[in-house]
Design an enzyme around this catalytic site. Structure first.
Site, PDB file in Angstrom:
ATOM      1  N   LYS A  22     -10.250   0.806  17.908  1.00  0.00           N
ATOM      2  CA  LYS A  22     -10.684   1.783  18.921  1.00  0.00           C
ATOM      3  C   LYS A  22     -12.195   1.710  19.132  1.00  0.00           C
ATOM      4  O   LYS A  22     -12.673   1.637  20.259  1.00  0.00           O
ATOM      5  CB  LYS A  22     -10.308   3.195  18.464  1.00  0.00           C
ATOM      6  N   ASN A  23     -12.942   1.711  18.022  1.00  0.00           N
ATOM      7  CA  ASN A  23     -14.400   1.793  18.140  1.00  0.00           C
ATOM      8  C   ASN A  23     -15.048   0.498  18.627  1.00  0.00           C
ATOM      9  O   ASN A  23     -16.241   0.475  18.910  1.00  0.00           O
ATOM     10  CB  ASN A  23     -15.021   2.223  16.809  1.00  0.00           C
ATOM     11  N   CYS A 121     -19.801  18.817  18.848  1.00  0.00           N
ATOM     12  CA  CYS A 121     -18.607  18.088  18.458  1.00  0.00           C
ATOM     13  C   CYS A 121     -18.138  18.698  17.159  1.00  0.00           C
ATOM     14  O   CYS A 121     -18.943  19.191  16.376  1.00  0.00           O
ATOM     15  CB  CYS A 121     -18.987  16.632  18.270  1.00  0.00           C
ATOM     16  N   ARG A 126     -24.302  15.828  16.520  1.00  0.00           N
ATOM     17  CA  ARG A 126     -24.227  14.525  17.182  1.00  0.00           C
ATOM     18  C   ARG A 126     -25.026  14.433  18.491  1.00  0.00           C
ATOM     19  O   ARG A 126     -24.469  14.263  19.575  1.00  0.00           O
ATOM     20  CB  ARG A 126     -22.770  14.157  17.435  1.00  0.00           C
ATOM     21  N   ASP A 309     -15.858   7.374   8.254  1.00  0.00           N
ATOM     22  CA  ASP A 309     -14.517   7.456   8.847  1.00  0.00           C
ATOM     23  C   ASP A 309     -13.402   7.244   7.817  1.00  0.00           C
ATOM     24  O   ASP A 309     -12.221   7.361   8.155  1.00  0.00           O
ATOM     25  CB  ASP A 309     -14.371   6.420   9.983  1.00  0.00           C
ATOM     26  N   ARG A 401      -5.584  10.255  19.611  1.00  0.00           N
ATOM     27  CA  ARG A 401      -6.825   9.690  20.158  1.00  0.00           C
ATOM     28  C   ARG A 401      -7.155   8.371  19.475  1.00  0.00           C
ATOM     29  O   ARG A 401      -7.794   7.508  20.072  1.00  0.00           O
ATOM     30  CB  ARG A 401      -8.002  10.654  19.924  1.00  0.00           C
TER      31      ARG A 401
HETATM   32  C1  UD1 Z   1     -19.588   6.093  15.590  1.00  0.00           C
HETATM   33  C2  UD1 Z   1     -18.083   6.012  15.533  1.00  0.00           C
HETATM   34  C3  UD1 Z   1     -17.537   7.076  14.610  1.00  0.00           C
HETATM   35  C4  UD1 Z   1     -18.212   6.999  13.239  1.00  0.00           C
HETATM   36  C5  UD1 Z   1     -19.727   6.980  13.367  1.00  0.00           C
HETATM   37  C6  UD1 Z   1     -20.435   6.718  12.052  1.00  0.00           C
HETATM   38  C7  UD1 Z   1     -17.517   5.151  17.732  1.00  0.00           C
HETATM   39  C8  UD1 Z   1     -16.909   5.426  19.071  1.00  0.00           C
HETATM   40  N1  UD1 Z   1     -17.580   6.189  16.884  1.00  0.00           N
HETATM   41  O1  UD1 Z   1     -19.920   7.361  16.117  1.00  0.00           O
HETATM   42  O2  UD1 Z   1     -16.130   6.864  14.492  1.00  0.00           O
HETATM   43  O3  UD1 Z   1     -17.843   8.126  12.485  1.00  0.00           O
HETATM   44  O4  UD1 Z   1     -20.125   5.950  14.281  1.00  0.00           O
HETATM   45  O5  UD1 Z   1     -20.001   5.530  11.489  1.00  0.00           O
HETATM   46  O6  UD1 Z   1     -17.893   4.046  17.433  1.00  0.00           O
HETATM   47  N2  UD1 Z   1     -27.553  10.639  15.754  1.00  0.00           N
HETATM   48  C9  UD1 Z   1     -28.654  11.299  16.235  1.00  0.00           C
HETATM   49  N3  UD1 Z   1     -29.136  10.935  17.485  1.00  0.00           N
HETATM   50  C10 UD1 Z   1     -28.547   9.987  18.245  1.00  0.00           C
HETATM   51  C11 UD1 Z   1     -27.412   9.311  17.724  1.00  0.00           C
HETATM   52  C12 UD1 Z   1     -26.938   9.660  16.477  1.00  0.00           C
HETATM   53  O7  UD1 Z   1     -29.207  12.177  15.602  1.00  0.00           O
HETATM   54  O8  UD1 Z   1     -29.024   9.712  19.353  1.00  0.00           O
HETATM   55  C13 UD1 Z   1     -27.021  10.983  14.389  1.00  0.00           C
HETATM   56  C14 UD1 Z   1     -25.649  11.599  14.436  1.00  0.00           C
HETATM   57  O9  UD1 Z   1     -25.695  12.976  14.695  1.00  0.00           O
HETATM   58  C15 UD1 Z   1     -25.116  11.258  13.061  1.00  0.00           C
HETATM   59  C16 UD1 Z   1     -25.742   9.889  12.777  1.00  0.00           C
HETATM   60  O10 UD1 Z   1     -26.856   9.783  13.655  1.00  0.00           O
HETATM   61  O11 UD1 Z   1     -25.584  12.175  12.126  1.00  0.00           O
HETATM   62  C17 UD1 Z   1     -24.809   8.699  12.989  1.00  0.00           C
HETATM   63  O12 UD1 Z   1     -24.176   8.827  14.243  1.00  0.00           O
HETATM   64  P1  UD1 Z   1     -23.687   7.580  15.084  1.00  0.00           P
HETATM   65  O13 UD1 Z   1     -23.698   6.350  14.264  1.00  0.00           O
HETATM   66  O14 UD1 Z   1     -24.411   7.560  16.375  1.00  0.00           O
HETATM   67  O15 UD1 Z   1     -22.173   7.968  15.358  1.00  0.00           O
HETATM   68  P2  UD1 Z   1     -21.395   7.624  16.664  1.00  0.00           P
HETATM   69  O16 UD1 Z   1     -21.923   6.336  17.200  1.00  0.00           O
HETATM   70  O17 UD1 Z   1     -21.321   8.796  17.549  1.00  0.00           O
END
Ligand code: UD1
Length: 421
Positions: A22-23, A121, A126, A309, A401
């Site tokens: 999925k990711n 979320c 996030r 995850d 999902r």
């Molecule tokens: C992706 C995965 C999700 C997984 C996560 C961490 C997808 C679609 N989803 O989510 O399944 O749990 O990686 O491995 O691939 N953050 C910020 N600012 C930003 C972006 C992130 O503060 O602009 C923080 C987030 O709140 C979190 C951390 O960084 O605490 C990691 O988040 P991130 O790696 O971005 O997760 P996702 O990409 O949303």
């Protein structure tokens, strides 16, 4: 609303095929926006999130073919001959955060985009500040109005971007924006997840110049246009890990095919620590487990560390382990909701800040529980498989999902699990 009814206490036996990731599929689908030519994907999982992304792309003008299953293994063709509406509405972004990934590609292709902010979320705040800062460094003007990010850029320019934290979709987003930018972009503190590498591989086939994907520095030299591609999405390492943990908890012996064992090193190490016997082939993993698992502690970390995850599933395993496990969540600030539901099944869990102390007990007791997010749902399914009596899991739309045909696959392994309405 659908629920899952599980009668626990049966070991798992047999073979199942792992679905596409999925990711990886979600960001790869967004690359269709970067070219007028067709993008032909295979191994795309049949999931609600994939359907949501297809809907989002379709309302921008992307031609989306019907998703085929069976022999074609999740074939999906996308073609963005023209983008008529570079917008992502709130209704679609709020149900799936990965929708924000269209912003950069739309900017690169059309010079403008209007994308809803994802908002909060269930598993934490996030934010998307890193995505926005990166695009601004590449020359985009972004204003936030009425809950939307309004972005413009004549042509994005390459830039050196050091991200404040490791973000998976942030890295993917900026990589997609940079492939059509003028000049070179260097992403520092980049995420090293295999899904980032899968996206880079697809972009490379389309003609992008990317080096270093899989390391923490990614270098992208912009090109003026991209071609179409045929690409097979990588296997889902989290689905794979979920089945492995299920077998370790329920006992028995299962074989997973179509998997990528190389992407699961820490998960496999943790399962061996719990007492499982594991053998890997090029694309298969066999696990055998008898008796109670040993308690295994873990601290989540960006790849190649222990995946957030997989945290909920390992917590379910720890509830019936011999000994006490400490599970620490460092990526998301509110990702222990499953602990409360596991307690309803009799689990002995105490939460201290971002650490859950799980004292293993002999047997969980079946009960009614509620799924709160995708991986939390998976942990409840695992707990249901080992609990005495029946477990009824409500709100399983979270599972739909991200897990393709979960109850069918588990049923094929001998679990007594059914969808009820
Ligand atoms: C992706 C995965 C999700 C997984 C996560 C961490 C997808 C679609 N989803 O989510 O399944 O749990 O990686 O491995 O691939 N953050 C910020 N600012 C930003 C972006 C992130 O503060 O602009 C923080 C987030 O709140 C979190 C951390 O960084 O605490 C990691 O988040 P991130 O790696 O971005 O997760 P996702 O990409 O949303």
């Amino acid at each position: 609303m659908d629920k899952l009814l599980i009668a626990g206490g049966r070991p798992l036996e047999g073979e199942v095929r792992v679905s596409g990731a999925k990711n990886a599929a979600l960001p790869i689908m967004c690359t269709a926006l970067l070219t007028e030519s067709p993008l032909k994907l295979t191994n795309v999982p049949t999931l609600i999130d994939v359907r949501t992304m297809a809907k989002l792309l379709a309302q921008m003008g992307v031609e989306v073919g019907a998703q085929s299953a069976g022999e074609n293994e999740g074939g999906l063709e996308l073609r963005a001959r023209a983008i008529t509406n570079p917008e992502a509405p709130y209704e679609l972004v709020k149900t799936m955060r990965a929708s924000v990934l269209v912003l950069g590609p739309l900017l690169a292709r059309c010079g403008r985009a209007r994308v809803s902010l994802p908002g909060g979320c269930a598993i934490g705040a996030r934010p998307v500040d890193q995505h926005v800062k990166g695009l601004q460094a590449m020359g985009a003007t972004i204003s936030i109005e009425h809950g939307f990010m309004n972005a413009r850029a004549e042509r994005l320019r390459g830039a050196k971007i050091a991200m404040d934290m490791v973000t998976v979709t942030g890295t993917e987003h900026l990589m997609m924006a940079a492939v059509l930018a003028e000049g070179t972009t260097v992403l520092e503190n980049a995420a090293r997840e295999p899904e980032v590498v899968d996206l880079a591989n697809c972009l490379r086939i389309m003609g992008a110049k990317i080096e270093g994907a899989g390391s923490d520095v990614i270098r992208i030299e912009g090109v003026s246009s991209l071609a179409g591609a045929e690409y097979r999405v990588m296997p889902d390492r989290i689905e794979t890990g979920t089945f492995l943990v299920a077998a370790a908890a329920a006992g028995g012996r299962i074989r997973l095919t179509g998997a990528a064992p190389g992407s699961l090193a820490v998960t496999l190490a943790k399962l061996r620590e719990a007492g499982a016997r594991i053998q890997t082939g090029d694309s298969s993993i066999e696990i055998e487990m008898s008796g109670r698992p040993a308690a295994v502690s873990a601290i989540t970390a960006p790849y190649p560390g222990f995946a957030t995850d997989m945290q909920a599933q390992f917590m379910a395993l720890a509830t019936i382990a011999d000994g006490t496990a400490q599970i620490t969540e460092t990526i998301f600030e509110n990702r222990f909701m499953h602990a409360l539901e596991l307690q309803r099944l009799g689990a002995d869990i105490t939460i201290h800040g971002n650490t859950a102390v799980v004292k293993g007990i002999e047997r969980l007791q079946g009960a009614k529980v509620m799924a709160t997010d995708l991986r939390a749902s998976a942990s409840l399914v695992i707990a249901g498989l080992v609990a005495q009596g029946q477990t009824l899991i409500d709100r399983i739309y979270h599972l739909d999902r991200g897990y393709e045909a979960l109850e069918k696959k588990l049923g094929a392994l001998g679990a007594r699990i059914q969808r009820v309405n």
